[in-house]
Design a protein around this motif. Sequence first.
Motif, PDB file in Angstrom:
ATOM      1  N   UNK A  73     -26.616  -0.062  10.652  1.00  0.00           N
ATOM      2  CA  UNK A  73     -25.217  -0.981  12.615  1.00  0.00           C
ATOM      3  C   UNK A  73     -25.331  -1.598  11.377  1.00  0.00           C
ATOM      4  N   UNK A  74     -23.733  -1.852  12.042  1.00  0.00           N
ATOM      5  CA  UNK A  74     -22.896  -3.794  11.700  1.00  0.00           C
ATOM      6  C   UNK A  74     -22.806  -3.491  12.997  1.00  0.00           C
TER       7      UNK A  74
ATOM      8  N   UNK B  80     -34.690 -16.934  13.404  1.00  0.00           N
ATOM      9  CA  UNK B  80     -35.122 -16.771  11.632  1.00  0.00           C
ATOM     10  C   UNK B  80     -34.053 -16.310  10.951  1.00  0.00           C
ATOM     11  N   UNK B  81     -33.345 -16.959   9.926  1.00  0.00           N
ATOM     12  CA  UNK B  81     -32.323 -16.849   9.607  1.00  0.00           C
ATOM     13  C   UNK B  81     -32.583 -15.427   9.060  1.00  0.00           C
ATOM     14  N   UNK B  82     -30.951 -14.922   8.594  1.00  0.00           N
ATOM     15  CA  UNK B  82     -30.762 -13.741   8.084  1.00  0.00           C
ATOM     16  C   UNK B  82     -29.634 -14.367   6.697  1.00  0.00           C
ATOM     17  N   UNK B  83     -28.640 -14.413   7.573  1.00  0.00           N
ATOM     18  CA  UNK B  83     -27.413 -14.371   6.306  1.00  0.00           C
ATOM     19  C   UNK B  83     -26.744 -15.130   6.676  1.00  0.00           C
TER      20      UNK B  83
ATOM     21  N   UNK C 134     -35.173 -13.236   1.905  1.00  0.00           N
ATOM     22  CA  UNK C 134     -36.107 -12.324   1.005  1.00  0.00           C
ATOM     23  C   UNK C 134     -35.629 -11.450   1.956  1.00  0.00           C
ATOM     24  N   UNK C 135     -36.263 -10.936   2.849  1.00  0.00           N
ATOM     25  CA  UNK C 135     -36.307 -10.280   3.661  1.00  0.00           C
ATOM     26  C   UNK C 135     -35.511  -8.749   3.800  1.00  0.00           C
ATOM     27  N   UNK C 136     -33.686  -9.581   3.846  1.00  0.00           N
ATOM     28  CA  UNK C 136     -32.816  -8.628   4.222  1.00  0.00           C
ATOM     29  C   UNK C 136     -32.346  -7.722   2.921  1.00  0.00           C
ATOM     30  N   UNK C 137     -32.360  -8.787   1.581  1.00  0.00           N
ATOM     31  CA  UNK C 137     -31.623  -9.095   0.510  1.00  0.00           C
ATOM     32  C   UNK C 137     -32.023  -7.233  -0.288  1.00  0.00           C
ATOM     33  N   UNK C 138     -30.119  -7.054  -0.377  1.00  0.00           N
ATOM     34  CA  UNK C 138     -29.994  -5.873  -1.508  1.00  0.00           C
ATOM     35  C   UNK C 138     -29.962  -5.250  -0.198  1.00  0.00           C
ATOM     36  N   UNK C 139     -30.543  -5.316   1.238  1.00  0.00           N
ATOM     37  CA  UNK C 139     -30.096  -4.074   2.215  1.00  0.00           C
ATOM     38  C   UNK C 139     -28.880  -4.360   3.199  1.00  0.00           C
ATOM     39  N   UNK C 140     -28.575  -6.013   3.651  1.00  0.00           N
ATOM     40  CA  UNK C 140     -27.722  -6.690   4.702  1.00  0.00           C
ATOM     41  C   UNK C 140     -26.585  -7.462   3.167  1.00  0.00           C
ATOM     42  N   UNK C 141     -25.646  -7.127   4.264  1.00  0.00           N
ATOM     43  CA  UNK C 141     -23.965  -7.517   3.877  1.00  0.00           C
ATOM     44  C   UNK C 141     -23.257  -8.506   5.104  1.00  0.00           C
ATOM     45  N   UNK C 142     -23.016  -9.404   4.420  1.00  0.00           N
ATOM     46  CA  UNK C 142     -22.645 -10.515   5.609  1.00  0.00           C
ATOM     47  C   UNK C 142     -20.794 -10.533   4.976  1.00  0.00           C
TER      48      UNK C 142
ATOM     49  N   UNK D  50     -25.218  -4.089   8.349  1.00  0.00           N
ATOM     50  CA  UNK D  50     -27.114  -3.236   7.955  1.00  0.00           C
ATOM     51  C   UNK D  50     -27.126  -2.264   7.995  1.00  0.00           C
ATOM     52  N   UNK D  51     -28.466  -2.207   6.460  1.00  0.00           N
ATOM     53  CA  UNK D  51     -28.516  -0.331   5.954  1.00  0.00           C
ATOM     54  C   UNK D  51     -29.861  -0.374   5.556  1.00  0.00           C
TER      55      UNK D  51
END
Length: 125
Positions: free
Chosen positions: A18-19, A46-49, A62-70, A83-84
Motif C-alpha cells: 500500500x502507499x 508508535x513511531x513508524x518513520x 526496526x519493525x518496518x526497516x527494509x519494508x517501508x519507505x518514507x 509499505x511493502x
Amino acid sequence: QVQLVESGGGLVQAGGSLRLSCAASGRTFSSYAMGWFRQAPGKEREFVASISWNGGSTYYADSVKGRFTISRDNAKNTVYLQMNSLKPDDTGVYYCAARTKGTDWSTFPYDYNYWGQGTQVTVSS
C-alpha cells in the motif's frame, strides 16, 4: 497552522503493498520535518518513520526497516509512506504528523505539533 489529510489506506493481504499519502496545507511545507505513526487496537501510538525537511535524512522503526519507505515531494506538499511486504502486525490506524518546530526527523510523538485524522490499514493473513 498546518492541516494534514491522509489517504491510501485499505485492506490488503499479507505480502501485499500500500502507499499512503499525506497532503499538507498551511505553513511552508519545505520548512519542517514529517513523520508517520500508527496505532493498533488496544496499543499505544508508535513511531513508524520520519523524514527531514528536504528529504535528505530518514529514520525508521526496526519493525518496518527494509519494508517501508518514507518520501516527500515538497512541490506537491505531500509526504508518502510506501509499505511493502505487509504483515498482519502492520494493521492499525496510520497518522501523519508535522514537526513545525524542527527540520530534522524525530521518533517522539511530542516533537510533532500537528496530526492528521488517520487512515486505516488492515492486513489479512
